[in-house]
Design a protein around this motif. Structure first.
Motif, PDB file in Angstrom:
ATOM      1  N   GLY A  21       0.778  -1.228   0.000  1.00 37.65           N
ATOM      2  CA  GLY A  21       0.000   0.000   0.000  1.00 37.65           C
ATOM      3  C   GLY A  21       0.809   1.276   0.000  1.00 37.65           C
ATOM      4  O   GLY A  21       0.499   2.218  -0.716  1.00 37.65           O
ATOM      5  N   TYR A  22       1.870   1.315   0.806  1.00 38.53           N
ATOM      6  CA  TYR A  22       2.656   2.542   0.871  1.00 38.53           C
ATOM      7  C   TYR A  22       3.425   2.777  -0.416  1.00 38.53           C
ATOM      8  O   TYR A  22       3.671   3.915  -0.794  1.00 38.53           O
ATOM      9  CB  TYR A  22       3.590   2.514   2.075  1.00 38.53           C
ATOM     10  CG  TYR A  22       2.809   2.520   3.369  1.00 38.53           C
ATOM     11  CD1 TYR A  22       2.063   3.633   3.733  1.00 38.53           C
ATOM     12  CD2 TYR A  22       2.789   1.415   4.194  1.00 38.53           C
ATOM     13  CE1 TYR A  22       1.319   3.636   4.893  1.00 38.53           C
ATOM     14  CE2 TYR A  22       2.054   1.412   5.359  1.00 38.53           C
ATOM     15  CZ  TYR A  22       1.322   2.521   5.708  1.00 38.53           C
ATOM     16  OH  TYR A  22       0.582   2.524   6.842  1.00 38.53           O
ATOM     17  N   MET A  25       0.945   4.465  -2.880  1.00 31.52           N
ATOM     18  CA  MET A  25       0.447   5.825  -2.625  1.00 31.52           C
ATOM     19  C   MET A  25       0.882   6.855  -3.658  1.00 31.52           C
ATOM     20  O   MET A  25       0.041   7.610  -4.138  1.00 31.52           O
ATOM     21  CB  MET A  25       0.857   6.290  -1.222  1.00 31.52           C
ATOM     22  CG  MET A  25      -0.203   6.027  -0.200  1.00 31.52           C
ATOM     23  SD  MET A  25       0.031   6.945   1.330  1.00 31.52           S
ATOM     24  CE  MET A  25       1.577   6.337   1.920  1.00 31.52           C
ATOM     25  N   ILE A  48      -6.555   8.227   1.790  1.00 31.58           N
ATOM     26  CA  ILE A  48      -5.531   7.350   2.352  1.00 31.58           C
ATOM     27  C   ILE A  48      -5.901   6.939   3.776  1.00 31.58           C
ATOM     28  O   ILE A  48      -5.765   5.778   4.157  1.00 31.58           O
ATOM     29  CB  ILE A  48      -4.141   8.030   2.305  1.00 31.58           C
ATOM     30  CG1 ILE A  48      -3.713   8.252   0.861  1.00 31.58           C
ATOM     31  CG2 ILE A  48      -3.088   7.226   3.053  1.00 31.58           C
ATOM     32  CD1 ILE A  48      -3.668   6.992   0.004  1.00 31.58           C
ATOM     33  N   THR A  49      -6.411   7.882   4.549  1.00 30.84           N
ATOM     34  CA  THR A  49      -6.834   7.574   5.908  1.00 30.84           C
ATOM     35  C   THR A  49      -7.940   6.531   5.911  1.00 30.84           C
ATOM     36  O   THR A  49      -7.883   5.551   6.661  1.00 30.84           O
ATOM     37  CB  THR A  49      -7.311   8.852   6.624  1.00 30.84           C
ATOM     38  OG1 THR A  49      -6.261   9.809   6.587  1.00 30.84           O
ATOM     39  CG2 THR A  49      -7.708   8.568   8.051  1.00 30.84           C
ATOM     40  N   GLU A  52      -6.665   3.076   4.748  1.00 31.70           N
ATOM     41  CA  GLU A  52      -5.890   2.369   5.762  1.00 31.70           C
ATOM     42  C   GLU A  52      -6.774   1.816   6.868  1.00 31.70           C
ATOM     43  O   GLU A  52      -6.469   0.767   7.435  1.00 31.70           O
ATOM     44  CB  GLU A  52      -4.848   3.307   6.380  1.00 31.70           C
ATOM     45  CG  GLU A  52      -3.670   3.564   5.487  1.00 31.70           C
ATOM     46  CD  GLU A  52      -2.633   4.471   6.143  1.00 31.70           C
ATOM     47  OE1 GLU A  52      -2.926   5.070   7.198  1.00 31.70           O
ATOM     48  OE2 GLU A  52      -1.546   4.568   5.584  1.00 31.70           O
ATOM     49  N   MET A  58      -4.780  -1.356   0.536  1.00 36.24           N
ATOM     50  CA  MET A  58      -5.019   0.079   0.397  1.00 36.24           C
ATOM     51  C   MET A  58      -5.337   0.467  -1.051  1.00 36.24           C
ATOM     52  O   MET A  58      -6.197   1.312  -1.290  1.00 36.24           O
ATOM     53  CB  MET A  58      -3.815   0.862   0.900  1.00 36.24           C
ATOM     54  CG  MET A  58      -4.103   2.332   1.005  1.00 36.24           C
ATOM     55  SD  MET A  58      -2.932   3.286   1.965  1.00 36.24           S
ATOM     56  CE  MET A  58      -1.407   2.911   1.194  1.00 36.24           C
ATOM     57  N   ASN A  61      -8.939  -0.585  -1.807  1.00 34.49           N
ATOM     58  CA  ASN A  61      -9.869   0.302  -1.099  1.00 34.49           C
ATOM     59  C   ASN A  61      -9.918   1.678  -1.763  1.00 34.49           C
ATOM     60  O   ASN A  61     -10.986   2.277  -1.894  1.00 34.49           O
ATOM     61  CB  ASN A  61      -9.459   0.448   0.366  1.00 34.49           C
ATOM     62  CG  ASN A  61      -9.635  -0.838   1.139  1.00 34.49           C
ATOM     63  OD1 ASN A  61     -10.342  -1.737   0.728  1.00 34.49           O
ATOM     64  ND2 ASN A  61      -8.967  -0.925   2.272  1.00 34.49           N
ATOM     65  N   SER A  62      -8.761   2.166  -2.185  1.00 41.12           N
ATOM     66  CA  SER A  62      -8.702   3.463  -2.868  1.00 41.12           C
ATOM     67  C   SER A  62      -9.452   3.421  -4.192  1.00 41.12           C
ATOM     68  O   SER A  62     -10.181   4.349  -4.529  1.00 41.12           O
ATOM     69  CB  SER A  62      -7.250   3.872  -3.116  1.00 41.12           C
ATOM     70  OG  SER A  62      -6.564   3.995  -1.911  1.00 41.12           O
TER      71      SER A  62
END
Length: 184
Positions: A21-22, A25, A48-49, A52, A58, A61-62
Motif C-alpha cells: 500500500g505505501y 500511494m 488514504i486515511t 488504511e 489500500m 480500497n482506494s
C-alpha cells in the motif's frame, strides 16, 4: 468513457504498485490528483486515511472509493477490477507454471530453499510484535516489561501449542482478558 478512464488508471496502479500500500500511494496520488484531478490533495489524504482504516489492501480500497465517488457503484466495480486484474493474471500465470513444472526437481529445490526464508520472515515479524507487546516499543530492559502482555502471550502460546485450542477463540479470550484488566 469515464469507466474506461477509471479502469485504465487503476490498471496502471495495480500493475506497477509492487511493494504494498505505501508503495502504491505515489501512484494513486499521481493518477487521481495530478493526472485526472478526480480528487484534491485534501481529499486524497482523507482517502488514504479511510483506505488504511478499512480492511483490505489500500490500493483496492482506494480504487473502490474513487470509483464510487466519480461514477457510483458501476465506477467502483470498474476501478476495483482494474486494480486487481494484474494481480489475478500474474498469479494465474504463476499457478499455471507451477502446475506444469511442479515435478521438476529444480523447481522443487528452489521452493525448498525458500521455505527457511519464509519461516525466518514470519518469525521476525512475530518477534517484532512480541517485543512491542512485552516492552511497549521501549528498549528491551527488564524494567519496561509489560507483565500482563507477557502473561497473555504465554497463556495463548500454551493454549495453542499444548491444548490445541481454537486460535480465534484464543484471540478473543486474550482480548477480553486484556480489556478486563484495563478496565479494572
Amino acid at each position: 468513457m469515464i469507466y474506461l478512464q477509471l479502469f485504465l488508471s487503476f490498471l496502471q496502479i495495480g500493475l506497477f504498485s509492487i511493494g504494498g500500500g505505501y508503495a502504491a500511494m505515489p501512484l494513486i496520488q499521481n493518477q487521481v490528483v495530478q493526472k485526472t484531478g478526480w480528487l484534491t490533495m485534501r481529499e486524497f489524504t482523507d482517502l488514504i486515511t479511510i483506505a488504511e482504516m478499512t480492511p483490505g489492501p489500500m490500493a483496492v480500497n482506494s480504487a473502490t472509493f474513487v470509483g464510487i465517488r466519480i461514477a457510483g457503484i458501476p465506477g467502483a466495480i470498474v476501478a476495483t477490477l482494474g486494480c486487481i486484474l494484474p494481480s489475478c493474471l500474474i498469479l494465474s500465470f504463476l499457478f499455471w507454471i507451477y502446475q506444469r513444472y511442479k515435478n521438476v526437481s529444480a523447481l522443487q529445490q528452489i521452493l525448498s530453499s525458500l521455505r527457511p526464508a519464509v519461516v525466518a520472515l514470519i518469525a521476525a515479524a512475530g518477534f517484532s510484535i512480541l517485543r512491542t507487546v512485552v516492552f511497549g516499543g521501549e528498549s528491551a530492559a527488564f524494567s519496561h516489561i509489560d507483565w500482563i502482555g507477557l502473561s497473555l502471550f504465554l497463556a495463548a502460546f500454551l493454549a495453542l501449542r499444548k491444548f490445541r485450542c481454537n486460535p480465534i477463540l484464543t484471540m478473543l479470550l486474550c482480548g477480553g482478558a486484556c480489556l478486563a484488566v484495563q478496565l479494572f
